[in-house]
Design an enzyme around this catalytic site. Sequence first.
Site, PDB file in Angstrom:
ATOM      1  N   ALA A 192       0.845  -1.196   0.000  1.00 35.64           N
ATOM      2  CA  ALA A 192       0.000   0.000   0.000  1.00 35.64           C
ATOM      3  C   ALA A 192       0.879   1.245   0.000  1.00 35.64           C
ATOM      4  CB  ALA A 192      -0.906  -0.007   1.219  1.00 35.64           C
ATOM      5  N   CYS A 193       0.265   2.375  -0.229  1.00 31.81           N
ATOM      6  CA  CYS A 193       0.936   3.667  -0.252  1.00 31.81           C
ATOM      7  C   CYS A 193       1.794   3.855   1.001  1.00 31.81           C
ATOM      8  CB  CYS A 193      -0.112   4.779  -0.312  1.00 31.81           C
ATOM      9  SG  CYS A 193       0.559   6.433  -0.254  1.00 31.81           S
ATOM     10  N   PRO A 194       3.038   4.271   0.952  1.00 32.66           N
ATOM     11  CA  PRO A 194       3.799   4.660  -0.237  1.00 32.66           C
ATOM     12  C   PRO A 194       4.693   3.550  -0.775  1.00 32.66           C
ATOM     13  CG  PRO A 194       4.951   5.405   1.714  1.00 32.66           C
ATOM     14  CD  PRO A 194       3.808   4.538   2.182  1.00 32.66           C
TER      15      PRO A 194
END
Lengths: 83, 179
Positions: free
Chosen positions: A21-23
């Site tokens: 997931a981000c980042p």
Amino acid sequence: MTTEELKTITANQIVDARGTACPGPLLAAKKAIGEIESGEVMEILSSDEGTKHDIPRWCEKMEHEFLGIVEEDSYTRLFLKKA
Amino acid sequence: MDFENQILELQKKVGKLEKGTKDQLSMVVFSGDLDKILAAMIIATGAVAYDMQVKLFFTFWATASLRDPKKKASGKSFMGKMFGMMLPKGKNKLKLSKMNMAGMGAAMIKGLMKKKNVASLDELFKVAGELGVVINICEMSMDLMGFKKEEMIDYPNLNVCGVATFLADASESKVQLFI
């Protein structure tokens, strides 16, 4: 580039960031870009929706050429050429 | 003013301007809540990926999150011991700022994060350290709460400093945040 053209590209480096997931995908891209030469093509695989917006913005900043996106069933392939 | 002096004056001004627009993020991390520290660390690691230098200034409640639960510090005052007991011992004991529900909310968020492959605080601090994110801890907050440097986590770029260091960093950063 069109989707058809992108599909014919063989990238010099493929970064599989699917599942992070981000980042995560951005960090993976930053790490991997150092391993290729200027003018070479990198492909990033991501299942994170935000990556589609983040990678083009990152390319803009780093002056890499963003080539485009190919959508697969459960993930996205993003192509760029290193500056 | 003659021409040469004008040039010198301009060079000085350009130098100042260049210094003032460093591609750097300065962040005050004030809150000691799980969700807010998580946001701070995701922005910090994202900023490094975005090719920025990152300097975090941990102050007040956030300082407790930097404690290492395995470490102990001696020579604390009564108040220092009280604060030490009342505040979360490290980043894995933090509460949610909303819907904590005596720890149930925090546990649920952690479960969800795992399911959605969101990096945990442990992972985020590890990555931040590897990428050169600087963590400065407010000396005054530590002193106030009786925390000692020897009970803080092992982290590559960890310094104890004052508000002037934050101001110096912030004034030459393009982006400044308070969380």
